[in-house]
Structures are given as structure tokens and as C-alpha cells.
Write a protein that holds these residues in place. Structure first.
Motif, PDB file in Angstrom:
ATOM      1  N   ILE A  35       0.747  -1.269   0.131  1.00  0.00           N
ATOM      2  CA  ILE A  35      -0.079  -0.038  -0.041  1.00  0.00           C
ATOM      3  C   ILE A  35       0.964   1.312  -0.123  1.00  0.00           C
ATOM      4  CG2 ILE A  35      -1.710   1.466   1.178  1.00  0.00           C
ATOM      5  CD1 ILE A  35      -3.019  -0.866   0.303  1.00  0.00           C
ATOM      6  N   TRP A  36       0.455   2.130  -0.910  1.00  0.00           N
ATOM      7  CA  TRP A  36       1.100   3.393  -0.872  1.00  0.00           C
ATOM      8  C   TRP A  36       0.025   4.572  -0.316  1.00  0.00           C
ATOM      9  CZ3 TRP A  36       6.123   4.421  -1.784  1.00  0.00           C
ATOM     10  CH2 TRP A  36       6.959   3.444  -2.248  1.00  0.00           C
ATOM     11  N   LEU A  37       0.602   5.688   0.066  1.00  0.00           N
ATOM     12  CA  LEU A  37      -0.225   6.896   0.405  1.00  0.00           C
ATOM     13  C   LEU A  37       0.066   7.868  -0.764  1.00  0.00           C
ATOM     14  CD1 LEU A  37      -0.198   7.366   4.086  1.00  0.00           C
ATOM     15  CD2 LEU A  37      -1.847   6.287   2.924  1.00  0.00           C
ATOM     16  N   GLY A  38      -0.800   8.531  -1.424  1.00  0.00           N
ATOM     17  CA  GLY A  38      -0.647   9.556  -2.359  1.00  0.00           C
ATOM     18  C   GLY A  38      -0.741  10.798  -1.622  1.00  0.00           C
ATOM     19  N   VAL A  39       0.298  11.693  -1.521  1.00  0.00           N
ATOM     20  CA  VAL A  39       0.165  12.970  -0.710  1.00  0.00           C
ATOM     21  C   VAL A  39       0.291  14.297  -1.580  1.00  0.00           C
ATOM     22  CG1 VAL A  39       1.077  13.992   1.349  1.00  0.00           C
ATOM     23  CG2 VAL A  39       1.252  11.631   1.368  1.00  0.00           C
ATOM     24  N   GLU A  40      -0.467  15.066  -1.165  1.00  0.00           N
ATOM     25  CA  GLU A  40      -0.436  16.431  -1.835  1.00  0.00           C
ATOM     26  C   GLU A  40       0.371  17.085  -0.630  1.00  0.00           C
ATOM     27  OE1 GLU A  40      -2.646  20.393  -4.075  1.00  0.00           O
ATOM     28  OE2 GLU A  40      -3.939  18.711  -3.219  1.00  0.00           O
ATOM     29  N   TRP A  41       1.509  17.831  -0.738  1.00  0.00           N
ATOM     30  CA  TRP A  41       2.065  18.444   0.069  1.00  0.00           C
ATOM     31  C   TRP A  41       1.812  20.053   0.155  1.00  0.00           C
ATOM     32  CZ3 TRP A  41       4.536  15.183   3.330  1.00  0.00           C
ATOM     33  CH2 TRP A  41       4.960  13.846   2.430  1.00  0.00           C
ATOM     34  N   ASP A  43       3.676  22.243   1.034  1.00  0.00           N
ATOM     35  CA  ASP A  43       5.013  22.887   0.482  1.00  0.00           C
ATOM     36  C   ASP A  43       5.243  21.990  -0.985  1.00  0.00           C
ATOM     37  OD1 ASP A  43       7.320  23.926  -0.562  1.00  0.00           O
ATOM     38  OD2 ASP A  43       8.388  23.224   1.122  1.00  0.00           O
ATOM     39  N   PRO A  44       4.974  22.643  -2.238  1.00  0.00           N
ATOM     40  CA  PRO A  44       4.903  21.859  -3.313  1.00  0.00           C
ATOM     41  C   PRO A  44       6.474  21.515  -3.824  1.00  0.00           C
ATOM     42  CG  PRO A  44       4.330  24.341  -3.902  1.00  0.00           C
ATOM     43  CD  PRO A  44       4.320  23.958  -2.207  1.00  0.00           C
ATOM     44  N   GLN A  45       7.321  22.229  -2.928  1.00  0.00           N
ATOM     45  CA  GLN A  45       8.674  21.866  -3.404  1.00  0.00           C
ATOM     46  C   GLN A  45       9.134  20.375  -2.736  1.00  0.00           C
ATOM     47  OE1 GLN A  45      10.958  25.320  -2.086  1.00  0.00           O
ATOM     48  NE2 GLN A  45      11.138  25.793  -4.153  1.00  0.00           N
ATOM     49  N   ARG A  46       8.303  19.980  -1.808  1.00  0.00           N
ATOM     50  CA  ARG A  46       8.630  18.719  -1.451  1.00  0.00           C
ATOM     51  C   ARG A  46       8.023  17.735  -2.231  1.00  0.00           C
ATOM     52  NH1 ARG A  46       8.703  14.110   0.116  1.00  0.00           N
ATOM     53  NH2 ARG A  46       8.458  13.093   2.296  1.00  0.00           N
ATOM     54  N   GLY A  47       7.253  17.728  -3.203  1.00  0.00           N
ATOM     55  CA  GLY A  47       6.573  16.872  -4.350  1.00  0.00           C
ATOM     56  C   GLY A  47       7.559  16.472  -5.462  1.00  0.00           C
ATOM     57  N   THR A  56      -0.098   6.841 -15.320  1.00  0.00           N
ATOM     58  CA  THR A  56      -1.403   6.560 -14.764  1.00  0.00           C
ATOM     59  C   THR A  56      -1.583   7.813 -13.635  1.00  0.00           C
ATOM     60  OG1 THR A  56      -1.246   4.353 -15.021  1.00  0.00           O
ATOM     61  CG2 THR A  56      -2.977   5.066 -13.534  1.00  0.00           C
ATOM     62  N   GLN A  57      -2.958   8.428 -13.698  1.00  0.00           N
ATOM     63  CA  GLN A  57      -3.129   9.420 -12.993  1.00  0.00           C
ATOM     64  C   GLN A  57      -4.001   8.823 -11.594  1.00  0.00           C
ATOM     65  OE1 GLN A  57      -5.117  13.044 -13.999  1.00  0.00           O
ATOM     66  NE2 GLN A  57      -3.794  14.020 -12.464  1.00  0.00           N
ATOM     67  N   TYR A  58      -3.029   8.851 -10.549  1.00  0.00           N
ATOM     68  CA  TYR A  58      -3.718   8.274  -9.196  1.00  0.00           C
ATOM     69  C   TYR A  58      -4.713   9.350  -8.274  1.00  0.00           C
ATOM     70  CZ  TYR A  58      -0.788   4.289 -10.028  1.00  0.00           C
ATOM     71  OH  TYR A  58      -0.009   3.097 -10.609  1.00  0.00           O
ATOM     72  N   PHE A  59      -3.844  10.637  -8.287  1.00  0.00           N
ATOM     73  CA  PHE A  59      -4.756  11.469  -7.819  1.00  0.00           C
ATOM     74  C   PHE A  59      -4.397  13.109  -8.406  1.00  0.00           C
ATOM     75  CE2 PHE A  59      -0.777  11.029  -5.484  1.00  0.00           C
ATOM     76  CZ  PHE A  59      -0.096  12.255  -5.329  1.00  0.00           C
ATOM     77  N   LYS A  60      -4.962  14.006  -7.921  1.00  0.00           N
ATOM     78  CA  LYS A  60      -4.826  15.256  -8.398  1.00  0.00           C
ATOM     79  C   LYS A  60      -4.045  16.286  -7.552  1.00  0.00           C
ATOM     80  CE  LYS A  60      -8.294  15.382 -12.258  1.00  0.00           C
ATOM     81  NZ  LYS A  60      -9.427  15.786 -12.713  1.00  0.00           N
ATOM     82  N   CYS A  61      -3.217  17.042  -8.110  1.00  0.00           N
ATOM     83  CA  CYS A  61      -2.599  18.090  -7.234  1.00  0.00           C
ATOM     84  C   CYS A  61      -2.857  19.597  -7.715  1.00  0.00           C
ATOM     85  CB  CYS A  61      -1.325  18.163  -6.987  1.00  0.00           C
ATOM     86  SG  CYS A  61      -0.716  16.610  -6.003  1.00  0.00           S
ATOM     87  N   LYS A  65       3.900  20.031  -9.463  1.00  0.00           N
ATOM     88  CA  LYS A  65       4.883  19.124  -8.744  1.00  0.00           C
ATOM     89  C   LYS A  65       4.455  19.163  -7.021  1.00  0.00           C
ATOM     90  CE  LYS A  65       8.670  18.517 -11.709  1.00  0.00           C
ATOM     91  NZ  LYS A  65      10.326  18.682 -12.185  1.00  0.00           N
ATOM     92  N   GLY A  66       3.306  19.074  -6.769  1.00  0.00           N
ATOM     93  CA  GLY A  66       3.122  19.089  -5.549  1.00  0.00           C
ATOM     94  C   GLY A  66       2.895  17.711  -4.741  1.00  0.00           C
ATOM     95  N   GLY A  67       2.889  16.643  -5.423  1.00  0.00           N
ATOM     96  CA  GLY A  67       2.766  15.473  -4.990  1.00  0.00           C
ATOM     97  C   GLY A  67       3.608  14.462  -4.977  1.00  0.00           C
ATOM     98  N   SER A  68       3.735  13.394  -4.236  1.00  0.00           N
ATOM     99  CA  SER A  68       4.342  12.020  -4.198  1.00  0.00           C
ATOM    100  C   SER A  68       3.925  10.888  -3.406  1.00  0.00           C
ATOM    101  CB  SER A  68       5.992  12.539  -3.652  1.00  0.00           C
ATOM    102  OG  SER A  68       5.809  12.890  -2.382  1.00  0.00           O
ATOM    103  N   PHE A  69       4.485   9.817  -3.384  1.00  0.00           N
ATOM    104  CA  PHE A  69       3.824   8.605  -2.599  1.00  0.00           C
ATOM    105  C   PHE A  69       4.619   8.368  -1.536  1.00  0.00           C
ATOM    106  CE2 PHE A  69       2.097   8.088  -7.066  1.00  0.00           C
ATOM    107  CZ  PHE A  69       0.978   7.830  -6.870  1.00  0.00           C
ATOM    108  N   ILE A  70       4.168   8.231  -0.450  1.00  0.00           N
ATOM    109  CA  ILE A  70       5.024   7.754   0.781  1.00  0.00           C
ATOM    110  C   ILE A  70       4.268   6.176   1.123  1.00  0.00           C
ATOM    111  CG2 ILE A  70       5.799   9.914   1.312  1.00  0.00           C
ATOM    112  CD1 ILE A  70       3.674   9.840   3.633  1.00  0.00           C
ATOM    113  N   ARG A  71       5.416   5.613   1.727  1.00  0.00           N
ATOM    114  CA  ARG A  71       4.702   4.365   2.657  1.00  0.00           C
ATOM    115  C   ARG A  71       3.757   4.680   3.753  1.00  0.00           C
ATOM    116  NH1 ARG A  71       4.243  -0.086  -0.408  1.00  0.00           N
ATOM    117  NH2 ARG A  71       6.526  -0.847  -1.517  1.00  0.00           N
ATOM    118  N   PRO A  72       2.964   4.053   4.323  1.00  0.00           N
ATOM    119  CA  PRO A  72       2.185   4.331   5.413  1.00  0.00           C
ATOM    120  C   PRO A  72       2.764   4.512   6.654  1.00  0.00           C
ATOM    121  CG  PRO A  72       1.066   2.780   4.288  1.00  0.00           C
ATOM    122  CD  PRO A  72       2.245   2.878   3.521  1.00  0.00           C
ATOM    123  N   ASN A  73       4.060   3.781   6.851  1.00  0.00           N
ATOM    124  CA  ASN A  73       4.892   3.675   8.139  1.00  0.00           C
ATOM    125  C   ASN A  73       5.571   5.151   8.428  1.00  0.00           C
ATOM    126  OD1 ASN A  73       6.659   3.316   6.102  1.00  0.00           O
ATOM    127  ND2 ASN A  73       7.578   1.910   7.180  1.00  0.00           N
TER     128      ASN A  73
END
Length: 506
Positions: A35-41, A43-47, A56-61, A65-73
Motif C-alpha cells: 500500500i502507498w499513500l498519495g500525498v499532496e504536500w 509545500d510543493p517543493q517537497r513533491g 497513470t493518474q492516481y490523484f490530482k494536485c 509538482k505538489g505530490g508524491s507517494f510515501i509508505r504508510p509507516n
């Protein structure tokens, strides 16, 4: 072992290290496992991307360049309100080293320092005495177990919940509904969802007087949907929220005394007309709102507007007001006493800051404080006198005349200088030797010479000016008459003031 993901993770706020973001996707991202979490940050510089990965579009920002994926932990979904309070005020058994130094409690206005507490009863008693709580940046995300706050912290009146992980207005209501006497609430810097339709009115905010919603992305429409739940609200702070349009508040916000809309780019100055009938509004802060003009179309020159009836303090610094006509309009506000107007283009029209200040003072009759500096009576008198001198020739050129019968300045002059006529002295003229002659009120410029006053009186009373003897009585000089004995001197030479009485003898 798979990391735990809350069932309501979508659209929840989270912390990853020191970075804040919002979950926009929960699920797999092939070809990787798990599982991944798609995150809209925030601070867009973090994405790294806009939610699109490998085509593939998983989510919208909002930002490319405002988004990225992180692991739940890696995600911190926050703690409940009470856990944060215990951590912040060092009342948890497992003391948070980060906040361990802040071992002070505020009881009313009294700050008490304390060292380790032994018994749960003692902790409970200390929590119960807390009046003013700040859990800023403590990762608060939910209210916790029902009624736990009201059982533990019965005396809270003021809460600072700014910059936490609150995702919705419901969470705020769930916390507030357990605080019986809540007066002040700061939930700024929480990007959250607000109701989009009218909801049943909760009594959670029935005693709330001060509410800060800065940087929460709330719209004015959402403010009005929540406002029925704020029946006693006096101060509302809404800075930096991308509010561009206002709507008329119907039967809400009627108790509001202060409204701060700074750092919202309002569509235009006419937006202000929509909030102009808040009956108790005393302070309006409009710093950096992009407005370029102010106009009260319901009132003509020299009249008072029905808009903003109670407004005493107005801040319009850092705007785009380029015309003096907007400053003239402010004289129409019946209660205005204090103005801040730094950093507006109209101020560049006058190089000398002292003259600039005098012009503003002369144009707004009831002003007592300008740019945080008090206007003393002597300063006002000097400003109004200089204003008459500066624009005296323009007044004459525009059709103004010392003779009231011939005094017909153009509409154009009156539009540019609506206060000019009222800056003339209003004097009562009496004839002690002729009791049948009724006292007459006349408006005369201070710069009018005694000779010209005599000429005017000759036309009024049909008595040759050479035979007239003039004196005046002032409220400042009780029972004393001052002779106006030099024909070449102006009225101001004799310190005549508004409302004084000129006595005519022959």
C-alpha cells in the motif's frame, strides 16, 4: 508487518518528518507491492509530480509538482486533543522530551511552574484548572473518546489549536462541544474541509467570542454556513484564505465587532458593500486585499453613509488605492475615528510626508488617530487651515466667492474637495443695538479680512461699512468681548473659532 492505515485516511492531514500534507490516494502503485499513500504536500517543493506516475493518474494536485507517494509507516496521522494537552503540559507518564521544557501551566492569568506529578488525581486536578491551552504544532487530529475532554478539562476557556492535523470542521466541533465555556479559539493553519450545505446548529460555540481561521482555505460562503453556530462572536480573523467574493450575511455575524480579511485578494472595493450593514462592526482590517477604490454611493458630498454605521477603526494599508476620492469617501463614515493607510499609490502624489498627513486629516473630519499616531486638536486646526490655504485659489477659480450669494463652486471642485465648504467658519452675527434684527448664521473663510466682513454685513444690514464696529464673543472667553479693530487683518488673526458670535454695532 504491514503498516496500519486509518480507515478514513483519504483526505486526512498528515505529517512526514516536518512536512505537512493531505492524503489524496490510498492503494497500490504497480509494479511495486504493498500500500502507498498519495500525498499532496503543503509545500510543493517537497513533491515530485501531480499525482501521475508511469502514465497513470492516481490523484490530482493543484501544483504540477505538489505530490508524491510515501509508505504508510512514514505517515504521522496525529493524536487526540487530550494526549496533546498532556504531552505539552508534561502530564503524561511517557514524557515527550521535545516539550519537556515547557513545564508551565496557565491558570487564569497566573502562570505556575511545576515539577513531576506523582498521582493521577494530582494530574487530574491540574488539568481541571487549565483555563488557557495551547497545543500549537502538536499534531492534534481528532477529539478522542467522547466526553473525555469535558471530564478532564472542565475549565478551559481559550484554546490555540493552530498548525495541527485537523482535517474537518466536524473535528473542531467535536472538541468544542466538550468545552462548556469556550470563548477564544484559534484553528489557523489547518487546511480542512468545511460544510458545503447548511448543517444543524450545534451549541458547541454558543459562548465563543474570538475565532481565528487564518490560512484554513475557508471561503466566505463556508463562513456564512458555519456562522449560525456562532451567536455571540465578536472577533473573526480570516487572513490568507483566497477569499475573493463576499456575500451579504443574513441574520448571522450580527454581533461581530472585528473582522480581519487581510491578505485575501478581493475582487473589488464594491465587495465591501456586501458586509456594510453589520450593525456592530467597529474594526475592519483590509491590509493587502487588492482594493483600488472605496465608494459609498448612498450618500452625497458632505453627507453620512448608512453603511458601516459603527465602524471606528479601519486599516487599508498595502492596497492599490490611487485616487484621493477614496479618502474623501471615508469622511462619509459616521463613526470613523482611526485609519491606517500606509503603502497606497495615492500617498506618492505628495512628496512631503507632513503635508500628506495634513491633507488626510483635513479630508476626514472625525479622525482622531492616523497611522497609529494621535491627532491633537492643534494639529487638526493647523491641517485644516493649511488645506484652505493650499486650495483657496482653486476654490476661487472654480467659482468660489467670499460673498455667500455669489459662492457657487463647480461640482468638479466639490467632488475633489467635498469638505472645503464645511472648513469655513460658522459664525452667529448679532446686532445688540437692534433687538428686532434676528441673529444670522454665516459660513465665512478664516482668511476673510475684517474689511470684507464689513462689506458683507453692509449688504446684509444695509448699514455703511465705515460706520460699523465689530467685536466677538467666544465660549473660551466667558463674558469677554474682543474688538475686531484692524480692517486689514483676517478673521484667523483674532483666533475666531467655529460657533463664535460676532457683535455688530454702529
Amino acid at each position: 508487518m504491514a503498516a496500519w492505515v486509518p480507515s478514513d485516511a483519504l483526505d486526512r492531514r498528515l505529517l512526514c518528518g516536518t512536512e505537512y500534507g493531505t492524503v489524496r490516494y490510498v492503494g497500490s502503485v504497480p509494479p511495486t507491492a504493498g500500500i502507498w499513500l498519495g500525498v499532496e504536500w503543503d509545500d510543493p517543493q517537497r513533491g515530485k509530480h501531480d499525482g501521475t506516475y508511469e502514465g497513470t493518474q492516481y490523484f490530482k494536485c493543484r501544483h504540477p509538482k505538489g505530490g508524491s507517494f510515501i509508505r504508510p509507516n512514514k505517515a504521522n496521522f496525529g493524536v487526540d486533543f487530550l494526549t496533546a494537552v498532556k504531552d505539552r503540559y508534561a502530564l503524561n507518564d511517557e514524557r515527550d522530551v521535545q516539550h519537556g521544557t515547557e513545564n508551565t501551566l496557565v491558570f487564569g492569568k497566573k502562570t505556575v511552574e511545576f515539577v513531576g506529578m506523582d498521582s493521577i488525581a494530582e494530574q487530574q486536578s491540574q488539568l481541571n484548572q487549565l483555563v488557557d491551552i495551547s497545543v500549537r504544532e502538536c499534531a492534534v487530529s481528532h477529539a478522542g473518546q467522547k466526553e473525555e475532554i469535558s471530564r478532564t478539562c472542565a475549565n478551559i476557556r481559550h484554546i490555540n489549536l493552530s498548525k495541527n492535523l485537523i482535517s474537518s470542521w466536524e473535528t473542531v466541533t467535536a472538541i468544542a462541544s466538550q468545552v462548556q465555556n469556550l470563548e477564544t479559539l484559534n484553528i489557523s493553519e489547518n487546511k480542512m474541509k468545511f460544510p458545503s450545505t447548511s448543517t444543524s446548529v450545534s451549541s458547541a460555540f454558543s459562548k465563543l467570542r474570538i475565532l481565528a481561521l487564518n490560512q484554513t482555505e475557508i471561503t466566505w460562503a463556508e463562513v456564512l454556513l458555519c456562522a449560525p453556530g456562532w451567536p455571540a462572536l465578536e472577533e473573526l480573523y480570516l487572513t490568507s484564505n483566497n477569499i475573493t467574493v463576499l456575500e451579504r450575511p443574513d441574520n448571522v455575524l450580527q454581533t461581530l465587532k472585528l473582522l480581519d480579511l487581510s491578505d485575501n485578494q478581493l475582487l473589488d472595493g464594491n465587495q465591501l458593500h456586501l458586509i456594510a450593514h453589520l450593525p456592530r462592526l467597529e474594526q475592519l482590517i483590509l491590509r493587502n486585499t487588492g482594493i483600488s477604490s472605496i465608494h459609498f454611493p448612498d450618500a452625497g458630498f458632505g453627507c453620512k453613509t448608512k453603511m458601516f454605521p459603527s465602524l471606528k477603526r479601519l486599516a487599508i494599508n498595502d492596497n492599490k488605492i490611487s485616487q484621493w476620492s477614496s479618502i474623501n469617501e471615508l469622511d462619509k463614515l459616521p463613526s470613523l475615528r482611526s485609519l491606517q493607510c500606509h503603502n497606497n499609490p495615492f500617498m506618492d502624489t505628495e512628496k512631503n510626508p507632513e503635508t500628506l498627513r495634513q491633507l488626510i486629516i483635513a479630508k476626514i473630519s472625525q479622525l482622531e488617530v492616523l497611522n497609529k499616531s494621535e491627532i491633537l486638536p492643534a494639529e487638526r486646526k493647523g491641517a485644516e487651515l493649511d488645506y484652505r490655504k493650499i486650495f483657496g485659489n482653486d476654490w476661487l477659480a472654480a467659482g468660489g466667492n467670499w460673498n455667500p450669494e455669489k459662492n457657487k463652486p463647480s461640482e468638479e471642485f466639490l467632488a475633489a474637495h467635498p469638505r472645503y465648504p464645511s472648513l469655513c467658519l460658522t459664525l452667529t452675527i448679532k446686532c445688540p443695538e437692534n433687538p428686532e434684527q434676528k441673529p444670522v448664521e454665516k459660513k465665512l473663510p478664516e482668511s476673510m479680512t475684517i474689511q470684507r466682513v464689513k462689506g458683507l454685513l453692509y449688504r446684509l444690514l444695509k448699514i455703511p461699512g465705515s460706520e460699523l464696529k465689530l467685536s466677538y464673543e467666544s465660549s473660551k472667553l466667558e463674558g469677554k468681548e474682543v474688538e475686531l479693530d484692524n480692517d486689514l487683518k483676517p478673521l484667523q488673526f483674532y483666533s475666531i473659532e467655529n460657533g463664535d458670535c460676532v457683535l455688530v454695532r454702529w
